[in-house]
Motif scaffolding. Structure first.
Motif, PDB file in Angstrom:
ATOM      1  N   PHE A 145      37.648  26.845  44.144  1.00 48.01           N
ATOM      2  CA  PHE A 145      36.829  27.617  43.211  1.00 48.01           C
ATOM      3  C   PHE A 145      37.646  28.218  42.062  1.00 48.01           C
ATOM      4  N   VAL A 146      38.956  27.969  42.019  1.00 46.93           N
ATOM      5  CA  VAL A 146      39.804  28.517  40.961  1.00 46.93           C
ATOM      6  C   VAL A 146      39.641  27.663  39.703  1.00 46.93           C
ATOM      7  N   ALA A 147      39.338  28.337  38.606  1.00 40.50           N
ATOM      8  CA  ALA A 147      38.953  27.659  37.357  1.00 40.50           C
ATOM      9  C   ALA A 147      39.945  26.605  36.894  1.00 40.50           C
ATOM     10  N   ASP A 148      41.221  26.902  36.860  1.00 42.87           N
ATOM     11  CA  ASP A 148      42.179  25.934  36.307  1.00 42.87           C
ATOM     12  C   ASP A 148      42.797  25.022  37.367  1.00 42.87           C
ATOM     13  N   LYS A 149      42.320  25.111  38.616  1.00 43.48           N
ATOM     14  CA  LYS A 149      42.890  24.292  39.691  1.00 43.48           C
ATOM     15  C   LYS A 149      41.864  23.432  40.425  1.00 43.48           C
ATOM     16  N   LYS A 190      47.995  38.942  43.902  1.00 37.82           N
ATOM     17  CA  LYS A 190      49.251  39.621  44.257  1.00 37.82           C
ATOM     18  C   LYS A 190      50.401  38.613  44.225  1.00 37.82           C
ATOM     19  N   LYS A 191      50.145  37.419  44.754  1.00 40.21           N
ATOM     20  CA  LYS A 191      51.170  36.381  44.810  1.00 40.21           C
ATOM     21  C   LYS A 191      51.536  35.877  43.419  1.00 40.21           C
ATOM     22  N   THR A 192      50.532  35.694  42.544  1.00 42.19           N
ATOM     23  CA  THR A 192      50.795  35.179  41.192  1.00 42.19           C
ATOM     24  C   THR A 192      51.212  36.273  40.215  1.00 42.19           C
ATOM     25  N   GLY A 193      50.946  37.524  40.578  1.00 47.69           N
ATOM     26  CA  GLY A 193      51.302  38.638  39.704  1.00 47.69           C
ATOM     27  C   GLY A 193      50.351  38.822  38.539  1.00 47.69           C
ATOM     28  N   GLY A 194      49.179  38.208  38.622  1.00 46.88           N
ATOM     29  CA  GLY A 194      48.211  38.344  37.536  1.00 46.88           C
ATOM     30  C   GLY A 194      46.832  37.931  37.986  1.00 46.88           C
ATOM     31  N   PRO A 195      45.869  38.023  37.086  1.00 50.64           N
ATOM     32  CA  PRO A 195      44.491  37.687  37.445  1.00 50.64           C
ATOM     33  C   PRO A 195      44.317  36.189  37.733  1.00 50.64           C
ATOM     34  N   VAL A 196      43.441  35.900  38.667  1.00 47.08           N
ATOM     35  CA  VAL A 196      43.062  34.528  39.000  1.00 47.08           C
ATOM     36  C   VAL A 196      41.593  34.400  38.619  1.00 47.08           C
ATOM     37  N   THR A 197      41.284  33.441  37.774  1.00 45.69           N
ATOM     38  CA  THR A 197      39.919  33.261  37.298  1.00 45.69           C
ATOM     39  C   THR A 197      39.207  32.218  38.144  1.00 45.69           C
ATOM     40  N   LEU A 198      38.047  32.611  38.647  1.00 43.03           N
ATOM     41  CA  LEU A 198      37.226  31.688  39.421  1.00 43.03           C
ATOM     42  C   LEU A 198      36.224  31.001  38.496  1.00 43.03           C
ATOM     43  N   LEU A 199      35.655  29.908  38.967  1.00 46.63           N
ATOM     44  CA  LEU A 199      34.626  29.197  38.219  1.00 46.63           C
ATOM     45  C   LEU A 199      33.468  30.136  37.914  1.00 46.63           C
ATOM     46  N   ASP A 200      32.786  29.904  36.813  1.00 48.85           N
ATOM     47  CA  ASP A 200      31.654  30.745  36.406  1.00 48.85           C
ATOM     48  C   ASP A 200      30.551  30.789  37.464  1.00 48.85           C
ATOM     49  N   GLU A 201      30.406  29.722  38.241  1.00 48.72           N
ATOM     50  CA  GLU A 201      29.332  29.625  39.232  1.00 48.72           C
ATOM     51  C   GLU A 201      29.609  30.447  40.496  1.00 48.72           C
ATOM     52  N   VAL A 202      30.824  30.958  40.615  1.00 50.83           N
ATOM     53  CA  VAL A 202      31.246  31.651  41.847  1.00 50.83           C
ATOM     54  C   VAL A 202      31.032  33.151  41.731  1.00 50.83           C
TER      55      VAL A 202
END
Length: 143
Positions: free
Chosen positions: A73-77, A108-120
């Protein structure tokens, strides 16, 4: 055989209820970062929706991802982002829930926001959401 007015009314009522169809509820669990498993989950959702539509029934489908499965569900992955977008437009009765606990861990692991798909939509806990859905009578599917 003669029907009394009450029996005739019950028979008519039962026929009308059958004609209106039944609403089914399905929770689909995704906890693997595996495109093949995610595609199987999406196939399950599509097949269930098609089957019940052919029967004249409704179905409400909620797909819940947590742990490694949230990556789907992660937008760029997400390797299935286009398919999720298309299914969201095609099926009014499907929703996608992402685990807030997992999302916090990813951030926390990436040190920044994680963007999910718009549908999530983010739910506080994926596991708790699955429990709640089952307590509400949802059928549980794990591909």
């Amino acid at each position: 055989m003669r029907f009394t007015p009450i029996v005739a009314a019950l028979a008519l009522s039962a026929t009308a209820a059958f004609a209106e169809g039944k609403t089914h509820h399905v929770a689909i669990h995704v906890d693997q970062n595996d495109p093949q498993v995610m595609n199987m989950a999406l196939n399950n959702a599509q097949n269930v929706a098609s089957y019940y539509a052919e029967q004249g029934d409704e179905v409400v489908i909620e797909m819940v991802a947590y742990g490694p499965g949230l990556t789907m569900f992660v937008a760029d992955k997400s390797p299935v982002a286009d398919r999720i977008a298309a299914m969201s437009l095609e099926l009014d009765n499907i929703s996608f829930q992402g685990c807030g606990n997992t999302l916090k861990g990813m951030e926390k692991k990436t040190g920044g926001p994680v963007t999910l798909l718009d549908e999530v939509t983010v739910t506080p806990s994926g596991v708790v959401r699955l429990i709640e859905l089952q307590e509400q009578g949802y059928a549980y599917v794990r591909p």
